[in-house]
Motif scaffolding. Structure first.
Motif, PDB file in Angstrom:
ATOM      1  N   LEU A 334       0.545  -1.174  -0.278  1.00  0.00           N
ATOM      2  CA  LEU A 334       0.034  -0.608   0.408  1.00  0.00           C
ATOM      3  C   LEU A 334       1.037   0.987   0.558  1.00  0.00           C
ATOM      4  O   LEU A 334       0.483   2.367  -0.667  1.00  0.00           O
ATOM      5  CB  LEU A 334      -1.233  -0.137   1.269  1.00  0.00           C
ATOM      6  CG  LEU A 334      -1.681   0.838   0.816  1.00  0.00           C
ATOM      7  CD1 LEU A 334      -2.407   1.534   0.379  1.00  0.00           C
ATOM      8  CD2 LEU A 334      -2.713   1.628   2.413  1.00  0.00           C
ATOM      9  N   ALA A 335       1.735   1.310   1.150  1.00  0.00           N
ATOM     10  CA  ALA A 335       2.788   2.410   0.619  1.00  0.00           C
ATOM     11  C   ALA A 335       3.290   2.932  -0.278  1.00  0.00           C
ATOM     12  O   ALA A 335       3.355   3.859  -1.226  1.00  0.00           O
ATOM     13  CB  ALA A 335       4.817   2.297   1.128  1.00  0.00           C
ATOM     14  N   ILE A 336       3.673   1.738  -1.123  1.00  0.00           N
ATOM     15  CA  ILE A 336       4.059   1.678  -2.839  1.00  0.00           C
ATOM     16  C   ILE A 336       2.929   2.655  -4.035  1.00  0.00           C
ATOM     17  O   ILE A 336       3.346   2.931  -4.711  1.00  0.00           O
ATOM     18  CB  ILE A 336       4.799   0.047  -3.259  1.00  0.00           C
ATOM     19  CG1 ILE A 336       5.775   0.223  -2.782  1.00  0.00           C
ATOM     20  CG2 ILE A 336       5.174   0.601  -4.980  1.00  0.00           C
ATOM     21  CD1 ILE A 336       6.805  -0.914  -3.513  1.00  0.00           C
ATOM     22  N   ASP A 337       1.998   1.424  -3.737  1.00  0.00           N
ATOM     23  CA  ASP A 337       0.762   2.271  -3.963  1.00  0.00           C
ATOM     24  C   ASP A 337       0.015   3.626  -3.944  1.00  0.00           C
ATOM     25  O   ASP A 337      -0.250   4.369  -4.600  1.00  0.00           O
ATOM     26  CB  ASP A 337      -0.301   1.588  -4.325  1.00  0.00           C
ATOM     27  CG  ASP A 337       0.222   0.319  -4.694  1.00  0.00           C
ATOM     28  OD1 ASP A 337       0.331   0.095  -5.343  1.00  0.00           O
ATOM     29  OD2 ASP A 337      -0.935  -0.903  -3.868  1.00  0.00           O
ATOM     30  N   ALA A 338       0.429   3.833  -2.350  1.00  0.00           N
ATOM     31  CA  ALA A 338       0.200   5.347  -2.471  1.00  0.00           C
ATOM     32  C   ALA A 338       1.676   6.688  -2.558  1.00  0.00           C
ATOM     33  O   ALA A 338       0.749   7.233  -2.901  1.00  0.00           O
ATOM     34  CB  ALA A 338       0.117   6.054  -0.932  1.00  0.00           C
ATOM     35  N   LEU A 339       2.896   6.102  -2.871  1.00  0.00           N
ATOM     36  CA  LEU A 339       3.408   6.750  -3.785  1.00  0.00           C
ATOM     37  C   LEU A 339       3.244   7.267  -5.274  1.00  0.00           C
ATOM     38  O   LEU A 339       4.213   8.192  -5.899  1.00  0.00           O
ATOM     39  CB  LEU A 339       4.919   6.056  -3.534  1.00  0.00           C
ATOM     40  CG  LEU A 339       5.240   6.432  -2.105  1.00  0.00           C
ATOM     41  CD1 LEU A 339       6.333   5.287  -1.342  1.00  0.00           C
ATOM     42  CD2 LEU A 339       5.640   7.992  -1.403  1.00  0.00           C
ATOM     43  N   GLY A 340       2.284   6.399  -5.926  1.00  0.00           N
ATOM     44  CA  GLY A 340       1.612   6.009  -7.241  1.00  0.00           C
ATOM     45  C   GLY A 340       3.669   5.887  -7.956  1.00  0.00           C
ATOM     46  O   GLY A 340       4.085   5.027  -7.638  1.00  0.00           O
TER      47      GLY A 340
END
Lengths: 402, 362
Positions: A334-340
């Motif tokens: 999720l952190a990676i997805d939140a970073l776009g």
């Protein structure tokens, strides 16, 4: 349900806090678990052992603090060190796996020789279990130890030997009786990594780092006295250690700090005019993970409480490795997805966030899902031991060992 | 320090479980479902003998005076047996509303009757959760007008606890002029959900029944629904494991195939931590008020997700048989389905959890 601590435990917590207040300036900065500890870290470890905050239950005669086991005191130490942001005692495979094994099954000489230097960070160990052909089916291992006079002569290859480059010693499973059944022909040896005939090659993983190694043995001579347990009993000795490893891999405190870092990331990062937290889809995923984390945290408390009261937590314990490793991986995902698009940055790139730790963790945690008993092996254990489901019928084809 | 159940708590749970196993087997559940009566009078009487209606009502009003954790243990047991019985609304949320918000005389008038099961209350608070089909109840000078949907434990209630558009709570007698009760037919034949239409209905406001009380009873109700899922999910896993151990295909019990075994392991791995979450949420409701709304949200949303997974997967483990009425597994499937949607589905509840933590504007 009583979540308060007794007067004795409250007093103990104050002692820990006083210690942290008085000594935190001496704590080492940073420090990775996989490397050889710095002189600073070794000195810190010595101080912790002297106060009973590391090697707490190891008997005094072997260099430990010698306290009676009290799982709540151990938890209090863990909690307060984490809260203060002070590094706890050293963590290594030698300390978490070899030392408990020696205590349980080692000879008096072995205990006296190895436990003290190991818990003080003076002797570093690596683990020689897995082989290229023996992963989940560890008991099929083929590294041979043949008898020659007073020695065993070892030939074969191990893999996933983390810290093999730094290690002084190895605890290693070898086949001493190739004619016996696969579980009965294994012995557990301990020997120096400086012994002639050992070659270590770094094993680079998907993270780009060599967290592991391959270790090759060519006519490595080890005195027969360096066996732990009896000849042919290595499988039971190893299982004593694996039990300790599985306990190690699910630490809800660590999951919680990763989650808090993720929530902070989503509150502070912006995309366009809005915070990431204002994106309802990403926020929903965050809350979903938070609820699961809460379940795992209280599950951990239940397991802890059961062991503190001398009980068994059954399924609640068996599911910890599978669920925690998966949850840790989902937090990083999720952190990676939140970073776009920023989520692809790595290795010191401009615009990199958190020193690339999210990408690093996302990849490394996949390794943890596989290592220490794959997710699929964990599911077999949960189904067979936890739910009492029937085992897979043994294959009866040629070439398989019974 | 002890994270677990006391022997008294286990005894309570065992007593209810034993009663239901003997007196409300699946056969009885089927009979009740076929009669289109959502709740069994026999089971209601048996539970009253065990003191269940008064589980959270203080001893001074004739109840057992226990906490929300004990109530959650009862809810879990009811879910395990798919008991055709009222509980979350009737025996937890309604008495709690009167305890927290009622005047002395309201408490004296109702709690002793509710504690014995002599009178029964239902709860109409869904507009405080989500407004659908334009529902809303407006209060004016002690009179109520409007519609309430998803009234919990509606059938045969003597009293309704009704939230108005401001979140204040009112008591409405079931025979009050101007009140129309309409049963709603749901997937789940073991619980009763209704609609209330009010035109100039005389109401007795709970003086302490403001938004805070409404908040508390919704938290409690969510924990009860989560506990119900825990019980129903546990029963579904037990049935799946038992079936996989006896059903033979390709010359082997299907439970020895990893494809099937892993489905069971995944269900157990997901559900087992839920037990601790439900225990903690219920404990926090009474002992850690700062955390209680967040934990109620987590329990409700997480159990709903895990419950849906278990309901679907255990049905699949049963193969074609799981899909039939013969196996009866669908009673648990639907029970979980109802628990998931009522008092807010997981997405709605998670959004509330974000607001509670100040992560988004309230």
């Amino acid at each position: 349900m009583d979540l308060t601590y007794s007067a004795e435990h409250q007093a103990f917590r104050r002692e820990v806090l006083d210690f942290l207040e008085a000594h935190r300036h001496a704590a080492p900065k940073g420090g990775g678990a996989a490397q050889r500890p710095s002189a600073e870290a070794v000195a810190w470890q010595k101080l912790l052992i002297a106060h009973g905050y590391a090697a707490r239950t190891i008997p005094k005669e072997y260099g430990g603090y010698g306290a009676a086991p009290d799982i709540l005191k151990s938890r209090i130490i863990g909690e307060e060190f984490a809260r203060a942001g002070v590094p706890p005692g050293l963590q290594s495979q030698g300390i978490s796996m070899l030392v408990p094994t020696l205590l349980e099954l080692g000879t008096e000489d072995q205990k006296r020789q190895w436990i003290g230097p190991t818990i003080h960070g003076e002797v570093i160990w690596c683990q020689g279990y897995s082989e290229p052909g023996s992963g989940s089916d560890l008991a099929s291992l083929q590294t041979r130890a043949t008898e020659d006079g007073d020695d065993f002569v070892i030939n074969g290859q191990k893999i996933w030997t983390s810290t093999a480059r730094e290690a002084d010693m190895i605890f290693c499973l070898v086949r001493t009786e190739p004619d016996k059944g696969k579980h009965d022909g294994i012995s557990y040896l301990i020997f120096s990594m400086k012994t002639l005939g050992i070659e270590v090659r770094p094993l680079v993983t998907m993270t780009g780092h060599a967290e592991f190694n391959e270790t090759f043995f060519t006519d490595v001579r080890v005195p027969k006295s360096q066996i732990v347990g009896k000849r042919g009993q290595g499988w039971f000795v190893a299982n004593a250690t694996l039990k300790h490893e599985r306990g190690m891999l699910g630490d809800p405190g660590q999951l919680e700090s990763r989650f808090l870092a993720l929530a902070e990331l989503m509150r502070t990062e912006t995309a366009g005019d809005g915070r990431i937290m204002d994106n309802p889809i990403l926020r929903d995923r965050l809350l979903r993970l938070q609820a699961e984390l809460a379940a795992m945290k209280f599950n951990g408390l239940r397991v802890l409480s059961a062991s503190a009261n001398g009980g068994e937590a059954g399924l609640a314990r068996l599911i910890v490795k599978l669920q925690s490793c998966e949850l840790a991986h989902q937090i990083s995902a999720l952190a990676i997805d939140a970073l776009g698009e920023l989520g692809v940055l790595y290795d010191g790139s401009p615009h990199l966030r958190s020193h690339g730790s999210w990408q690093q963790a996302y990849m490394f945690q996949l390794g943890l899902i596989i290592g220490g008993g794959t997710a699929q092996i964990q599911k077999n254990i949960i189904a067979e031991r936890g739910l009492g489901m029937p085992r897979e019928p043994k294959p009866t084809t040629e070439g398989s060992r019974s | 320090m002890e994270f677990g159940l006391s022997s008294e708590q286990r005894m309570l749970q065992d007593a209810v479980a034993r009663y239901l196993a003997e007196q409300s087997p699946l056969r009885h559940v089927r009979d009740i479902a076929a009669a289109a009566k959502p709740c069994s009078p026999d089971v209601a009487a048996g539970l009253a003998d065990l003191g269940v209606p008064g589980v959270i009502i203080p001893a001074e009003f004739g109840g057992m005076g226990l906490g929300l954790l004990e109530a959650a243990l009862v809810a879990e047991t009811l879910g395990f047996s798919v008991a055709p019985a009222h509980f979350a609304g009737a025996h937890v949320m309604a008495p709690l509303a009167i305890l927290l918000g009622g005047s002395d005389s309201q408490q004296q008038a109702w709690l002793p009757q509710l504690a014995t099961g002599a009178a029964r209350a239902a709860v109409a608070v869904s507009q405080a959760v989500e407004v659908r089909d334009g529902v809303g109840v407006v209060a004016r000078d002690g009179w109520l007008d409007g519609t309430a949907l998803f009234v919990l434990d509606a059938a045969d209630a003597d009293l309704f606890v009704v939230a108005d558009t401001t979140g204040a709570l009112h008591l409405v007698a079931a025979d009050a002029p101007g009140l129309t009760q309409i049963p709603l037919t749901t997937i789940d034949k073991t619980r009763s959900v209704g609609e209330l239409r009010m035109t100039g209905v005389k109401a007795d406001p709970l003086p302490g029944g403001g938004g805070r009380t409404t908040r508390r009873i919704i938290d409690a109700g969510r924990i009860m629904l989560a506990a119900d899922i825990l019980g129903a999910g546990t029963a579904m896993i037990e049935q799946a494991v038992a079936y996989a151990g006896t059903r033979v295909q390709f010359g082997r019990p299907i439970g020895s195939f990893q494809a099937v075994k892993h489905m069971c392991a995944e269900m157990a791995a997901a559900l087992e931590p839920c037990r601790s979450l439900v225990w903690y949420a219920a404990h926090a409701f009474d002992h850690a008020p700062d955390e209680s709304t967040l934990m109620a949200c987590h329990a409700k949303s997480h159990l709903s997700e895990v419950g849906r997974f278990v309901a679907r997967t255990s049905t699949e483990v049963h193969g074609g048989m799981g899909f039939t009425d013969l196996a009866g597994l669908h009673y648990w499937f639907k029970r979980i389905g109802l628990d998931r949607q009522l008092l807010g589905g997981p997405e709605l509840v998670r959004n509330e959890a974000a607001r509670v933590q100040g992560w988004i504007a309230a």
